[in-house]
Design a protein around this motif. Structure first.
Motif, mmCIF file in Angstrom:
data_model
loop_
_atom_site.group_PDB
_atom_site.id
_atom_site.type_symbol
_atom_site.label_atom_id
_atom_site.label_comp_id
_atom_site.label_asym_id
_atom_site.label_seq_id
_atom_site.Cartn_x
_atom_site.Cartn_y
_atom_site.Cartn_z
ATOM 1 N N SER B 85 0.843 -1.202 0.000
ATOM 2 C CA SER B 85 0.000 0.000 0.000
ATOM 3 C C SER B 85 0.874 1.246 0.000
ATOM 4 C CB SER B 85 -0.907 0.055 1.223
ATOM 5 O OG SER B 85 -1.368 -1.204 1.574
ATOM 6 N N VAL B 156 -4.952 -8.345 8.294
ATOM 7 C CA VAL B 156 -4.913 -7.952 9.700
ATOM 8 C C VAL B 156 -6.074 -8.603 10.441
ATOM 9 C CG1 VAL B 156 -5.189 -6.030 11.285
ATOM 10 C CG2 VAL B 156 -3.668 -5.807 9.344
ATOM 11 N N ARG B 166 -2.857 -3.356 19.679
ATOM 12 C CA ARG B 166 -2.841 -2.734 18.359
ATOM 13 C C ARG B 166 -4.178 -2.141 17.952
ATOM 14 N NH1 ARG B 166 0.535 -7.068 18.387
ATOM 15 N NH2 ARG B 166 2.696 -6.553 17.929
ATOM 16 N N LEU B 176 -7.634 5.579 7.510
ATOM 17 C CA LEU B 176 -6.805 5.549 6.303
ATOM 18 C C LEU B 176 -7.560 4.963 5.116
ATOM 19 C CD1 LEU B 176 -3.213 4.555 7.372
ATOM 20 C CD2 LEU B 176 -3.929 6.543 6.077
ATOM 21 N N ILE B 251 -0.167 7.775 7.507
ATOM 22 C CA ILE B 251 0.611 6.576 7.178
ATOM 23 C C ILE B 251 1.885 6.557 8.009
ATOM 24 C CG2 ILE B 251 1.947 5.419 5.380
ATOM 25 C CD1 ILE B 251 -0.093 6.186 3.380
HETATM 26 C C1 HEM Z 1 -3.182 3.679 3.433
HETATM 27 C C2 HEM Z 1 -3.428 2.539 3.960
HETATM 28 C C3 HEM Z 1 -2.502 1.711 4.832
HETATM 29 C C4 HEM Z 1 -1.132 1.638 4.838
HETATM 30 C C5 HEM Z 1 -0.153 2.380 3.929
HETATM 31 C C6 HEM Z 1 -0.760 0.696 5.860
HETATM 32 C C7 HEM Z 1 0.541 0.319 6.158
HETATM 33 C C8 HEM Z 1 0.869 -0.653 7.087
HETATM 34 C C9 HEM Z 1 2.136 -1.310 7.200
HETATM 35 C C10 HEM Z 1 3.353 -1.044 6.305
HETATM 36 C C11 HEM Z 1 2.061 -2.191 8.230
HETATM 37 C C12 HEM Z 1 3.170 -3.159 8.676
HETATM 38 C C13 HEM Z 1 2.694 -4.585 8.621
HETATM 39 C C14 HEM Z 1 2.252 -5.059 7.279
HETATM 40 O O1 HEM Z 1 2.836 -4.621 6.272
HETATM 41 O O2 HEM Z 1 1.304 -5.848 7.211
HETATM 42 C C15 HEM Z 1 0.746 -2.073 8.794
HETATM 43 C C16 HEM Z 1 0.264 -2.789 9.884
HETATM 44 C C17 HEM Z 1 -1.008 -2.691 10.405
HETATM 45 N N1 HEM Z 1 -2.091 -2.099 9.788
HETATM 46 FE FE1 HEM Z 1 -1.986 -0.937 8.157
HETATM 47 N N2 HEM Z 1 -1.901 0.233 6.474
HETATM 48 C C18 HEM Z 1 -2.987 0.827 5.865
HETATM 49 C C19 HEM Z 1 -4.322 0.606 6.144
HETATM 50 C C20 HEM Z 1 -4.791 -0.145 7.207
HETATM 51 C C21 HEM Z 1 -6.161 -0.498 7.432
HETATM 52 C C22 HEM Z 1 -7.315 -0.133 6.514
HETATM 53 C C23 HEM Z 1 -6.188 -1.205 8.603
HETATM 54 C C24 HEM Z 1 -7.378 -1.815 9.322
HETATM 55 C C25 HEM Z 1 -8.525 -1.302 9.434
HETATM 56 C C26 HEM Z 1 -4.847 -1.293 9.115
HETATM 57 C C27 HEM Z 1 -4.485 -1.877 10.308
HETATM 58 C C28 HEM Z 1 -3.191 -2.263 10.603
HETATM 59 C C29 HEM Z 1 -2.807 -2.950 11.806
HETATM 60 C C30 HEM Z 1 -3.725 -3.320 12.991
HETATM 61 C C31 HEM Z 1 -1.436 -3.220 11.681
HETATM 62 C C32 HEM Z 1 -0.549 -3.975 12.680
HETATM 63 C C33 HEM Z 1 -0.495 -5.402 12.188
HETATM 64 C C34 HEM Z 1 0.521 -6.254 12.868
HETATM 65 O O3 HEM Z 1 1.177 -5.783 13.795
HETATM 66 O O4 HEM Z 1 0.655 -7.417 12.450
HETATM 67 N N3 HEM Z 1 -4.009 -0.657 8.220
HETATM 68 N N4 HEM Z 1 0.028 -1.138 8.073
#
Ligand code: HEM
Lengths: 255, 267
Positions: B85, B156, B166, B176, B251
């Motif tokens: 993303s 996730v 988290r 986001l 982000i």
């Molecule tokens: C612009 C949109 C988003 C970007 C750029 C982004 C980016 C990231 C990145 C780079 C991580 C590191 C782990 C991985 O790559 O899986 C991450 C983890 C995470 N994201 Fe996102 N994310 C976005 C949207 C979301 C959405 C829509 C959700 C849920 C509703 C979310 C919830 C989480 C959570 C809870 C983690 C922690 C997961 C873990 O520790 O295993 N994110 N995000």
């Protein structure tokens, strides 16, 4: 930090200040706490407590100290991600080169096009706007609808987003895998299928299916999918949990 | 302390005396120059401290410890979706900035004449060197970003990674994904072709249907009750000014939190 290695007593009051070389005048964390009042004081007290907690946990556990339960982002995760980056960017460029977008006729408020659609990723939301038939009409109001159909549609969008937002506050505990919680996995599958069927609903005039049937299927299919998921995971669960627990508890016997 | 420097503190003499290589000399001279003015050594110390706290205290993971990794390895590639993303967002930002050099949002009115916006897009597609490709890259990176964000959310969800501690990141994620969709929507209106116009019409109707404040919202976001040049102007500002700042900041926070907490493990 520096200077604590030779002491047998580990300091949990934040130790010396980082920047200025400490002399006799430099207050330690607990001394600073003593001088504070009110909120500032409570804050220092909490810091001390949580430091103490960390320290106790570290000393109790027999494995290497850690503050957070997770894979280190660097290098564990980032190495893989960086390795995949160029493939990913290559894919975008490849798609862009082979399937370039075209542009339709210029805007014209006089001519309503036969098909009005947003981009594909908003179909589910667009589908929610077409839930008019579900909008309750109250007998008391003489069959009048409580709110306009389009208000109902917008509300449906908010409800969906809200429902997703409160998930972490409904499902707690340490289980992570779908097999461990078949119910929550089936809720997830329900959501995924619903988003697809809603998308289908929003383009219903393009589907070679009867409109009423599409409407019914929109809500039926998610339940079917959820049910199947639940059944499958539930039956997988027994054997799986047994294996998992065996290996887990062999290494870390329950107290 | 007198004005005269003690020998110990004469860094230039020290540099000369040590006979460093050319590179080292230049580096040290710059470092000393900056440090005298900005005390950067203090900040380096803080950073170093931070580095050791963040990286070095993160020991063997739980999964490695208990040999549980073969139980979930097939999920593992999906953990790259969050970075996908981010990468797609960066590609979209770069190609979008380039498109912005040539695009102008002014529409000549809702009377049905072709507008300046529409013409600047056709100009980009037909006259500009590499313009068609540029627009294509921008369009595709946006689509791919939305897809990656959806799938990231699913991963996730299905790996239970939203649980304590988290939850906050899950909530930020919700914001986001909504903003990502809004990004897509505002961008969809910018070419001001038929689809854009009528998608705008739907947006206006959706805001009008909000009870009590509907008309006010429509005025604020769409600048009227039918799509018009003001609508295009507002979508443009949202798309190239407002959303980029907000989404980039969010982000950064989102990833900083992941960095601090580590990636959730399956147990
Ligand atoms: C612009 C949109 C988003 C970007 C750029 C982004 C980016 C990231 C990145 C780079 C991580 C590191 C782990 C991985 O790559 O899986 C991450 C983890 C995470 N994201 Fe996102 N994310 C976005 C949207 C979301 C959405 C829509 C959700 C849920 C509703 C979310 C919830 C989480 C959570 C809870 C983690 C922690 C997961 C873990 O520790 O295993 N994110 N995000």
């Amino acid at each position: 930090m520096t200077g604590t290695t030779d002491n047998s007593e580990v300091r949990t009051d934040g130790g010396e200040t980082g920047i200025v070389p400490p002399d006799d005048e430099t207050p330690s964390w607990s001394e600073r706490k003593e001088r504070k009042q009110g909120l500032a004081r409570t804050t220092y007290e909490y810091f001390e407590r949580s430091r103490r907690e960390d320290q106790d946990l570290r000393q109790q556990s027999d494995y290497i100290e850690r503050d957070v339960l997770g894979f280190p982002t660097w290098p564990h995760e980032m190495i893989r991600n960086l390795a995949l980056t160029s493939f990913f960017v290559g894919m975008i460029i490849f798609l862009a080169a082979t399937l370039p977008p075209h542009i339709g006729a210029p805007a014209n408020s006089g001519v309503t096009p036969p098909i009005i659609l947003p981009d594909w990723y908003l179909y589910w939301s667009f589908g929610l706007l077409k839930l008019g038939p579900l909008n309750p009409d109250l007998a008391l109001l003489g069959g009048q609808k409580l709110m306009a159909d389009r208000t109902f549609g917008v509300l449906a969008n908010l409800v969906v987003v809200g429902a997703i937002a409160i998930v972490p506050f409904l499902n707690k505990g340490s289980a992570r895998r779908p097999v461990e919680q078949p119910f929550w996995a089936s809720v997830g599958v329900f959501g995924v299928i619903l988003s697809v069927t809603l998308a289908a609903l929003s383009v219903k005039n393009l589907l070679p299916i009867d409109a009423h049937l599409t409407f019914d299927l929109t809500f039926l299919l998610p339940f079917v999918g959820a049910f199947i998921t639940y059944a499958v995971l539930k039956s997988m669960r027994e054997g799986y949990m047994f294996e998992l627990n065996r290996r887990y508890y062999r290494l870390r016997p329950p107290k | 302390m007198g004005l005269e420097r003690k020998d110990d503190h004469d860094h230039e003499a020290w540099i000369e005396e040590r006979e460093f290589t050319r590179l080292e000399t230049v580096y040290l001279t710059v470092l000393v120059w900056l440090d005298k003015r900005l005390r950067i050594v203090d900040y380096l110390e803080i950073l170093e401290n931070l580095y050791y706290k963040v990286n070095m205290q993160m020991p063997k993971s739980h999964t490695e410890q208990y040999g549980l990794d073969n139980k979930f390895w097939y999920w593992y590639p999906l953990y790259a979706l969050g970075s996908f993303s981010t990468i797609a967002y960066i590609v979209a930002a770069i190609s979008g900035a380039l498109l912005g050099f040539y695009y102008a949002p002014a529409a000549t009115g809702a009377s049905g004449d072709p507008s300046i916006a529409y013409e600047s897009i056709t100009m980009i597609m037909t006259d500009l060197n590499f313009g068609f490709m540029l627009r294509s890259i921008h369009r595709w990176s946006a689509q791919v970003m939305v897809a990656a964000v959806f799938l990231h959310m699913l991963r996730v969800y299905f790996t239970g990674a939203y649980k304590e501690p988290r939850e906050l990141n899950w909530l930020i994620g919700i914001v986001l994904i909504s903003l990502t969709l809004l990004f897509g929507y505002t961008g969809y209106l910018l070419p001001w072709d038929q689809l854009a116009f009528w998608a705008g019409q739907i947006g206006v109707e959706m805001s009008l249907s909000i009870p009590l404040i509907g008309e006010w919202v429509a005025q604020l976001i769409f600048g009227g009750f039918t799509p018009n040049p003001a609508t295009l102007q507002r979508m443009y500002i949202l798309h190239v000014f407002f959303l980029p700042f907000v989404v980039t900041a969010l982000i950064a926070i989102h990833i900083a939190i992941v960095w601090m907490q580590g990636i959730a493990e399956p147990h």
